[in-house]
Design an enzyme around this catalytic site. Structure first.
Site, mmCIF file in Angstrom:
data_model
loop_
_atom_site.group_PDB
_atom_site.id
_atom_site.type_symbol
_atom_site.label_atom_id
_atom_site.label_comp_id
_atom_site.label_asym_id
_atom_site.label_seq_id
_atom_site.Cartn_x
_atom_site.Cartn_y
_atom_site.Cartn_z
ATOM 1 C CB SER A 240 15.237 8.514 0.915
ATOM 2 O OG SER A 240 14.540 9.075 1.716
ATOM 3 C CG HIS A 270 10.444 6.368 0.350
ATOM 4 N ND1 HIS A 270 10.074 7.159 1.776
ATOM 5 C CD2 HIS A 270 11.728 6.364 0.636
ATOM 6 C CE1 HIS A 270 11.125 7.574 2.206
ATOM 7 N NE2 HIS A 270 12.297 7.397 1.567
ATOM 8 C CG HIS A 317 4.866 6.539 8.889
ATOM 9 N ND1 HIS A 317 5.896 6.306 9.371
ATOM 10 C CD2 HIS A 317 5.255 7.418 7.620
ATOM 11 C CE1 HIS A 317 7.164 6.717 9.100
ATOM 12 N NE2 HIS A 317 6.597 7.790 7.954
ATOM 13 C CG ASP A 372 4.195 11.327 0.534
ATOM 14 O OD1 ASP A 372 5.143 12.356 0.299
ATOM 15 O OD2 ASP A 372 4.760 10.445 0.867
HETATM 16 N N1 NMX Z 1 -3.748 1.288 2.083
HETATM 17 C C1 NMX Z 1 -3.902 0.138 2.223
HETATM 18 N N2 NMX Z 1 -3.264 -0.899 2.810
HETATM 19 C C2 NMX Z 1 -2.408 -0.293 3.488
HETATM 20 C C3 NMX Z 1 -2.135 0.873 3.722
HETATM 21 C C4 NMX Z 1 -2.723 1.816 2.937
HETATM 22 N N3 NMX Z 1 -2.510 3.135 3.060
HETATM 23 N N4 NMX Z 1 -1.038 1.055 4.513
HETATM 24 C C5 NMX Z 1 -0.565 -0.374 5.011
HETATM 25 N N5 NMX Z 1 -1.485 -1.088 4.334
HETATM 26 C C6 NMX Z 1 -1.366 -2.677 4.439
HETATM 27 C C7 NMX Z 1 0.071 -2.832 4.039
HETATM 28 O O1 NMX Z 1 0.179 -2.827 2.465
HETATM 29 C C8 NMX Z 1 0.183 -4.296 4.685
HETATM 30 O O2 NMX Z 1 -0.705 -5.063 3.852
HETATM 31 P P1 NMX Z 1 -0.241 -6.760 3.572
HETATM 32 O O3 NMX Z 1 -0.416 -7.394 5.017
HETATM 33 O O4 NMX Z 1 -1.324 -7.332 2.599
HETATM 34 O O5 NMX Z 1 0.988 -6.726 3.064
HETATM 35 C C9 NMX Z 1 -0.641 -4.101 6.048
HETATM 36 O O6 NMX Z 1 -1.386 -3.000 5.824
HETATM 37 C C10 NMX Z 1 0.410 -3.772 7.225
HETATM 38 O O7 NMX Z 1 1.194 -2.815 6.722
HETATM 39 P P2 NMX Z 1 1.795 -1.921 7.767
HETATM 40 O O8 NMX Z 1 2.684 -2.666 8.888
HETATM 41 O O9 NMX Z 1 0.544 -0.849 8.638
HETATM 42 O O10 NMX Z 1 2.712 -0.677 6.978
HETATM 43 P P3 NMX Z 1 4.136 -0.778 6.395
HETATM 44 O O11 NMX Z 1 5.055 -0.428 7.546
HETATM 45 O O12 NMX Z 1 4.455 -2.291 5.936
HETATM 46 O O13 NMX Z 1 4.243 0.148 5.344
HETATM 47 C C11 NMX Z 1 3.935 1.969 4.071
HETATM 48 C C12 NMX Z 1 4.266 1.439 5.564
HETATM 49 C C13 NMX Z 1 3.886 3.695 4.128
HETATM 50 C C14 NMX Z 1 4.546 1.564 3.006
HETATM 51 C C15 NMX Z 1 2.433 1.829 3.981
HETATM 52 O O14 NMX Z 1 1.289 2.007 5.135
HETATM 53 C C16 NMX Z 1 1.681 2.247 2.822
HETATM 54 O O15 NMX Z 1 1.918 1.503 1.482
HETATM 55 N N6 NMX Z 1 1.100 3.429 2.411
HETATM 56 C C17 NMX Z 1 0.582 4.092 1.358
HETATM 57 C C18 NMX Z 1 1.611 4.423 0.259
HETATM 58 C C19 NMX Z 1 2.335 5.624 0.982
HETATM 59 O O16 NMX Z 1 1.476 6.683 1.358
HETATM 60 N N7 NMX Z 1 3.640 5.736 1.416
HETATM 61 C C20 NMX Z 1 4.368 7.085 1.680
HETATM 62 C C21 NMX Z 1 4.998 6.950 3.182
HETATM 63 C C22 NMX Z 1 5.539 8.417 3.620
HETATM 64 N N8 NMX Z 1 6.716 8.580 2.789
HETATM 65 O O17 NMX Z 1 6.749 9.637 2.257
HETATM 66 O O18 NMX Z 1 7.375 7.772 2.513
HETATM 67 C C1 MLT Z 2 10.149 9.527 5.040
HETATM 68 O O1 MLT Z 2 10.038 10.739 5.508
HETATM 69 O O2 MLT Z 2 10.921 9.242 4.868
HETATM 70 C C2 MLT Z 2 8.863 8.943 5.204
HETATM 71 O O3 MLT Z 2 7.780 9.427 6.109
HETATM 72 C C3 MLT Z 2 8.800 7.364 5.579
HETATM 73 C C4 MLT Z 2 9.515 6.941 6.853
HETATM 74 O O4 MLT Z 2 9.995 7.725 7.551
HETATM 75 O O5 MLT Z 2 9.494 5.748 6.888
#
Ligand code: NMX
Ligand code: MLT
Length: 435
Positions: A240, A270, A317, A372
């Protein structure tokens, strides 16, 4: 000029030579390298943005203008009859780096109140949309509809020095921020409360007025203040904030930028994760017939989610490598105000159960909860149960941080953003050449 604008201008004049010196004298100083994994993998960890509004340390979490969340909440003056600081005072801190006095906060609050009138055509746009449109779509459309109000674009067409860009951007930012709570509350009451709109009360601060327009009694005003502050900024790389900055870098105005940031925030990876968390927990509750599951039953739900290829919402994250301090701040609020709430008990059990499972699965780099995981439960408790609305609350907060960033982007003359792409074949050739 208001005290805030004067002070901001002083700070801008002090800051400009620092940025200029870095670029002129040390422009080719290397701050990192970029790997193929980063070029393909969402630029994770590439150091290529600059902001002074906030900084995210992987282990400590966010600092706003150098201050941790507990510091910000303790040091900012509180609202009369409330436990939380005024959002207006926090915005002053984001913009200037200084903690405001009560008088300075009052001045910002008066500024917001002067600018809070939402043009009728915005409500017409909202009313023309099908009622089942997602509230984030409505919110983004309402902001975009107001683009014709931009002071920046009028001044730009009239001819303006680059040095002055920050000034009409500041005006646009304040004009827009002042209206967001009313637009959000309008969407909520129109969609979910039988179209019974509550007009604003301009004697209240931003958080108090939002709670009033939502029709939710105390301490929801403090909840709103806490939410808007916690969600405001998370340095510039998240989807964002980065989207807002990127759009603004083309000199598109604040309305285009904030509408765009909301579109990025609306993704389930996100900001929409706060909606997903409640949807997921509701699924567990329905399955359990409302009974709190045992730890063993909860573990099974988490594994079932992972095995079906989904992510556990609210966990993981891109930067953080520990529990998000924004999660902790909200957890403290829950422990004080709703310790026996059944959904809080679920959320708390997930805090015990999920990290070891994610560690055992071995994929997520950060097994800990993010902001979240904890935010929906508070809203639910205070009667805001339409969880598809939760990301709108995140959006109001995020707009504060991104507006502060864009004003400073303009003040420091940051150019149009344009990173370079390579083809897959080029990457393959680079690897071959190295061998
Ligand atoms: N549940 C299951 N798998 C996960 C999760 C989770 N909560 N978090 C990461 N992974 C997986 C991810 O999908 C990836 O899988 P693959 O290799 O098959 O593509 C692997 O772990 C490595 O990912 P990371 O490098 O740890 O995380 P990345 O930086 O790519 O993504 C998020 C960060 C936040 C997108 C990821 O942790 C996620 O999808 N979390 C759940 C959704 C969420 O809570 N999002 C909100 C974030 C905060 N916000 O407000 O924006
Ligand atoms: C945010 O507040 O934007 C989320 O935690 C996602 C991030 O910082 O990557």
């Amino acid at each position: 000029m208001t005290t805030l604008k004067e002070k901001l201008f002083e700070k801008i004049q002090e800051w400009r030579p620092r940025t200029e010196k870095l670029v002129k004298e040390h422009g080719d100083f290397k701050i990192g390298e970029v790997t193929i994994a980063q070029a393909i993998g969402g630029m994770r960890g590439v150091k290529c943005l600059t902001t002074d509004i906030s900084y995210l340390d992987p282990n400590e979490g966010i600092r706003f203008r150098g201050h941790t969340i507990p510091d910000v909440l303790a040091k900012l003056p509180k609202v009369k009859n409330g436990d939380m600081p005024a959002v207006e005072g926090f915005f002053y801190l984001l913009l200037t780096g200084d903690f405001p006095t009560q008088e300075e906060i009052k001045e910002v609050s008066d500024e917001f109140n002067k600018r809070q009138h939402v043009p009728m055509y915005v409500f017409d746009v909202l009313r023309a949309m099908p009622r089942d449109t997602h509230p984030m779509t409505m919110f983004s459309a309402a902001v975009l509809a107001m683009q014709r109000e931009s002071v920046f674009i009028k001044k730009y067409h009239g001819g303006m020095s680059k040095m002055d860009y920050w000034d009409p951007t500041y005006e646009d930012a304040l004009n827009l921020l002042a209206k967001l709570p009313q637009i959000a509350a309008y969407i909520y009451r129109m969609k979910y409360r039988a179209d019974t709109i509550i007009p604003p009360d301009t004697s209240l601060d931003m958080g108090g007025n939002f709670a009033h327009m939502m029709g939710i009694p105390k301490p929801y005003d403090d909840v709103a203040r806490l939410y808007f502050i916690l969600h405001s900024d998370h340095e510039s790389g998240n989807v964002s904030a980065h989207t807002g900055h990127l759009i603004a870098s083309a000199l598109s105005d604040i309305y285009y930028s904030i509408s765009g940031l909301l579109d990025g925030l609306a993704g389930p990876l996100h900001g929409l994760a706060n909606e997903e968390v409640l949807r997921w927990i509701q699924g567990v509750m329905d399955h359990m017939g409302g009974k709190i599951p045992t730890e063993e039953e909860m573990k099974k739900f988490v594994w079932d989610t992972l095995k079906s290829g989904q992510v556990v919402p609210g966990y993981g994250h891109a930067v953080l490598r520990k529990t998000d301090p924004r999660y902790m701040a909200q957890r403290e609020f829950c422990l004080k105000h709703l310790p026996d709430d059944p959904i809080f008990k679920y959320v708390d059990m997930l805090y015990k159960v999920v990290p070891p499972i994610l560690e055992e699965q071995g994929k997520a780099k950060n097994p800990w909860p993010n902001v979240d995981a904890q935010s929906g439960v508070i809203q639910w408790y205070y009667g805001l149960r339409e969880y598809e609305f939760y990301t709108v609350l995140f959006g109001i907060g995020r707009a504060l941080g991104v507006c502060a960033n864009i004003i400073w982007d303009r003040a420091l003359g940051y150019p149009i953003e344009r990173p370079k792409s390579l083809t897959t074949a080029m990457l393959e050739d680079l690897v071959k050449q190295k061998k």
